[in-house]
Design a protein around this motif. Structure first.
Motif, PDB file in Angstrom:
ATOM      1  N   THR A   1      45.054  -2.180   9.853  1.00 51.38           N
ATOM      2  CA  THR A   1      44.092  -3.217  10.243  1.00 51.38           C
ATOM      3  C   THR A   1      43.256  -2.743  11.426  1.00 51.38           C
ATOM      4  O   THR A   1      42.027  -2.835  11.406  1.00 51.38           O
ATOM      5  N   ALA A   2      43.904  -2.236  12.448  1.00 49.89           N
ATOM      6  CA  ALA A   2      43.185  -1.753  13.633  1.00 49.89           C
ATOM      7  C   ALA A   2      42.299  -0.555  13.285  1.00 49.89           C
ATOM      8  O   ALA A   2      41.143  -0.473  13.722  1.00 49.89           O
ATOM      9  N   TYR A   3      42.813   0.335  12.474  1.00 48.65           N
ATOM     10  CA  TYR A   3      42.078   1.550  12.129  1.00 48.65           C
ATOM     11  C   TYR A   3      40.794   1.243  11.361  1.00 48.65           C
ATOM     12  O   TYR A   3      39.754   1.868  11.583  1.00 48.65           O
ATOM     13  N   ARG A   4      40.862   0.277  10.456  1.00 50.60           N
ATOM     14  CA  ARG A   4      39.672  -0.074   9.677  1.00 50.60           C
ATOM     15  C   ARG A   4      38.571  -0.644  10.565  1.00 50.60           C
ATOM     16  O   ARG A   4      37.401  -0.556  10.224  1.00 50.60           O
ATOM     17  N   ILE A   5      38.924  -1.198  11.699  1.00 45.54           N
ATOM     18  CA  ILE A   5      37.903  -1.761  12.585  1.00 45.54           C
ATOM     19  C   ILE A   5      37.393  -0.727  13.581  1.00 45.54           C
ATOM     20  O   ILE A   5      36.188  -0.556  13.746  1.00 45.54           O
ATOM     21  N   VAL A   6      38.297  -0.006  14.245  1.00 46.75           N
ATOM     22  CA  VAL A   6      37.853   0.915  15.299  1.00 46.75           C
ATOM     23  C   VAL A   6      37.521   2.317  14.800  1.00 46.75           C
ATOM     24  O   VAL A   6      36.879   3.084  15.498  1.00 46.75           O
ATOM     25  N   LYS A   7      37.969   2.668  13.611  1.00 40.04           N
ATOM     26  CA  LYS A   7      37.679   3.964  12.991  1.00 40.04           C
ATOM     27  C   LYS A   7      38.143   5.152  13.835  1.00 40.04           C
ATOM     28  O   LYS A   7      37.529   6.213  13.809  1.00 40.04           O
ATOM     29  N   ASP A   8      39.201   4.982  14.573  1.00 40.66           N
ATOM     30  CA  ASP A   8      39.749   6.078  15.379  1.00 40.66           C
ATOM     31  C   ASP A   8      41.263   5.937  15.396  1.00 40.66           C
ATOM     32  O   ASP A   8      41.789   4.900  15.804  1.00 40.66           O
ATOM     33  N   ARG A   9      41.945   6.984  14.951  1.00 41.77           N
ATOM     34  CA  ARG A   9      43.411   6.944  14.833  1.00 41.77           C
ATOM     35  C   ARG A   9      44.102   6.620  16.159  1.00 41.77           C
ATOM     36  O   ARG A   9      45.032   5.828  16.204  1.00 41.77           O
ATOM     37  N   PHE A  10      43.682   7.290  17.209  1.00 45.15           N
ATOM     38  CA  PHE A  10      44.345   7.142  18.496  1.00 45.15           C
ATOM     39  C   PHE A  10      44.098   5.756  19.097  1.00 45.15           C
ATOM     40  O   PHE A  10      45.001   5.152  19.662  1.00 45.15           O
ATOM     41  N   GLU A  11      42.862   5.281  18.960  1.00 45.59           N
ATOM     42  CA  GLU A  11      42.553   3.929  19.429  1.00 45.59           C
ATOM     43  C   GLU A  11      43.377   2.906  18.656  1.00 45.59           C
ATOM     44  O   GLU A  11      43.898   1.949  19.218  1.00 45.59           O
ATOM     45  N   ALA A  12      43.463   3.095  17.328  1.00 43.66           N
ATOM     46  CA  ALA A  12      44.219   2.164  16.488  1.00 43.66           C
ATOM     47  C   ALA A  12      45.692   2.144  16.888  1.00 43.66           C
ATOM     48  O   ALA A  12      46.324   1.081  16.933  1.00 43.66           O
ATOM     49  N   GLU A  13      46.229   3.305  17.190  1.00 45.09           N
ATOM     50  CA  GLU A  13      47.633   3.390  17.628  1.00 45.09           C
ATOM     51  C   GLU A  13      47.820   2.646  18.948  1.00 45.09           C
ATOM     52  O   GLU A  13      48.781   1.885  19.110  1.00 45.09           O
ATOM     53  N   ASP A  14      46.901   2.845  19.889  1.00 40.48           N
ATOM     54  CA  ASP A  14      46.981   2.150  21.171  1.00 40.48           C
ATOM     55  C   ASP A  14      46.873   0.632  20.991  1.00 40.48           C
ATOM     56  O   ASP A  14      47.610  -0.134  21.606  1.00 40.48           O
ATOM     57  N   ILE A  15      45.932   0.221  20.163  1.00 36.24           N
ATOM     58  CA  ILE A  15      45.743  -1.208  19.909  1.00 36.24           C
ATOM     59  C   ILE A  15      46.999  -1.814  19.312  1.00 36.24           C
ATOM     60  O   ILE A  15      47.435  -2.893  19.714  1.00 36.24           O
ATOM     61  N   MET A  16      47.572  -1.112  18.351  1.00 38.60           N
ATOM     62  CA  MET A  16      48.783  -1.610  17.698  1.00 38.60           C
ATOM     63  C   MET A  16      49.920  -1.756  18.719  1.00 38.60           C
ATOM     64  O   MET A  16      50.617  -2.778  18.739  1.00 38.60           O
ATOM     65  N   GLN A  17      50.094  -0.769  19.565  1.00 41.18           N
ATOM     66  CA  GLN A  17      51.151  -0.834  20.581  1.00 41.18           C
ATOM     67  C   GLN A  17      50.919  -2.000  21.541  1.00 41.18           C
ATOM     68  O   GLN A  17      51.844  -2.745  21.863  1.00 41.18           O
TER      69      GLN A  17
ATOM     70  N   ILE B   1      43.522  -7.866  15.347  1.00 44.64           N
ATOM     71  CA  ILE B   1      42.094  -7.939  15.042  1.00 44.64           C
ATOM     72  C   ILE B   1      41.283  -8.243  16.299  1.00 44.64           C
ATOM     73  O   ILE B   1      40.258  -7.605  16.561  1.00 44.64           O
ATOM     74  N   ASN B   2      41.740  -9.188  17.098  1.00 39.25           N
ATOM     75  CA  ASN B   2      41.016  -9.514  18.329  1.00 39.25           C
ATOM     76  C   ASN B   2      40.961  -8.323  19.274  1.00 39.25           C
ATOM     77  O   ASN B   2      39.908  -8.018  19.841  1.00 39.25           O
ATOM     78  N   LYS B   3      42.087  -7.616  19.435  1.00 42.53           N
ATOM     79  CA  LYS B   3      42.108  -6.437  20.305  1.00 42.53           C
ATOM     80  C   LYS B   3      41.230  -5.325  19.734  1.00 42.53           C
ATOM     81  O   LYS B   3      40.551  -4.619  20.472  1.00 42.53           O
ATOM     82  N   SER B   4      41.224  -5.175  18.414  1.00 40.84           N
ATOM     83  CA  SER B   4      40.422  -4.133  17.768  1.00 40.84           C
ATOM     84  C   SER B   4      38.937  -4.390  17.961  1.00 40.84           C
ATOM     85  O   SER B   4      38.183  -3.467  18.302  1.00 40.84           O
ATOM     86  N   ILE B   5      38.521  -5.609  17.723  1.00 38.73           N
ATOM     87  CA  ILE B   5      37.097  -5.939  17.876  1.00 38.73           C
ATOM     88  C   ILE B   5      36.684  -5.791  19.334  1.00 38.73           C
ATOM     89  O   ILE B   5      35.620  -5.245  19.635  1.00 38.73           O
ATOM     90  N   TYR B   6      37.515  -6.245  20.258  1.00 39.61           N
ATOM     91  CA  TYR B   6      37.205  -6.106  21.676  1.00 39.61           C
ATOM     92  C   TYR B   6      37.067  -4.628  22.041  1.00 39.61           C
ATOM     93  O   TYR B   6      36.094  -4.225  22.694  1.00 39.61           O
ATOM     94  N   THR B   7      38.020  -3.805  21.604  1.00 39.28           N
ATOM     95  CA  THR B   7      37.989  -2.379  21.916  1.00 39.28           C
ATOM     96  C   THR B   7      36.781  -1.713  21.284  1.00 39.28           C
ATOM     97  O   THR B   7      36.108  -0.896  21.913  1.00 39.28           O
ATOM     98  N   TYR B   8      36.504  -2.058  20.037  1.00 41.13           N
ATOM     99  CA  TYR B   8      35.360  -1.465  19.348  1.00 41.13           C
ATOM    100  C   TYR B   8      34.056  -1.821  20.058  1.00 41.13           C
ATOM    101  O   TYR B   8      33.226  -0.950  20.301  1.00 41.13           O
TER     102      TYR B   8
ATOM    103  N   LEU C   1      37.159  -7.720   7.268  1.00 41.83           N
ATOM    104  CA  LEU C   1      37.844  -8.988   7.500  1.00 41.83           C
ATOM    105  C   LEU C   1      37.912  -9.836   6.229  1.00 41.83           C
ATOM    106  O   LEU C   1      38.945 -10.436   5.935  1.00 41.83           O
ATOM    107  N   HIS C   2      36.831  -9.856   5.468  1.00 38.36           N
ATOM    108  CA  HIS C   2      36.766 -10.734   4.293  1.00 38.36           C
ATOM    109  C   HIS C   2      37.508 -10.151   3.088  1.00 38.36           C
ATOM    110  O   HIS C   2      38.368 -10.815   2.504  1.00 38.36           O
TER     111      HIS C   2
END
Length: 186
Positions: free
Chosen positions: A37-53, A81-88, A143-144
């Motif tokens: 979920t995080a990866y599909r929004i931020v498009k970066d593996r490392f960011e997605a991992e951080d967001i998930m944690q 999703i909220n953290k991903s969108i904020y980070t993106y 999201l949809h």
């Protein structure tokens, strides 16, 4: 009874009492879906991992605010999703160079159907094409279509009016269709 046999309500009660093994079991059950979920929004593996944690940390520290333990998965996904969108949004203000478009590959499992390769190739083409869309279109479609949010939920997540949200999704689908059209003609 081992923790892997417990249902989510039992695990959450154990987490509320500070059981770290229960937290690990919940993490193991949800980490792949939350990463994707995080990866599909931020498009970066490392960011997605951080967001998930961060999302798991937030969820575990705020478990007492969760009213209905049955909705834990949806609640956790909303945090991600909220953290991903904020980070993106925060990182895209400063990025002029597009992020790498690398797909997260999930290991294949036994019992794969014969048309798996073809279906998998089509899905990869759609996801790759989605990543080339404008950011608001890509996020709206993710999201949809992938996460399954309805227009009301999406409008609050994306800070859009209901009508604007529907229009954005419609235009995003049209844009995706136009980009996929040449591939379908082969």
């Amino acid at each position: 009874m081992t923790l892997t046999n417990k249902n989510i309500e039992q695990l959450i009660e154990l987490c509320k009492s500070g059981d770290q093994r229960a937290q690990l079991e919940i993490y193991n059950r949800y980490y792949a879906a939350m990463f994707n979920t995080a990866y599909r929004i931020v498009k970066d593996r490392f960011e997605a991992e951080d967001i998930m944690q961060e999302a798991f940390l937030t969820a575990f520290t705020k478990l007492n605010t969760l009213n209905d333990t049955v909705t834990f998965g949806a609640w956790l996904k909303r945090i991600v999703i909220n953290k991903s969108i904020y980070t993106y949004n925060k990182s895209s203000k400063y990025d002029d160079v597009p992020l790498n478009n690398v797909l997260y590959k999930v290991e294949a499992q036994d019992g794969i159907s014969e048309d798996y390769e073809f279906t998998n190739l089509k899905a990869k083409q759609v996801l790759e094409t989605m990543s080339t869309l404008k950011d608001n279109y890509r996020i709206a479609l993710t999201l949809h279509l992938i996460e399954g949010y309805d227009y009301e939920e999406m409008s609050s997540i994306m800070n859009l009016s209901y009508a604007n949200c529907r229009t954005t999704v419609s235009r995003a689908k049209d844009s995706l269709r136009q980009k996929l059209q040449p591939m379908a003609e082969y």
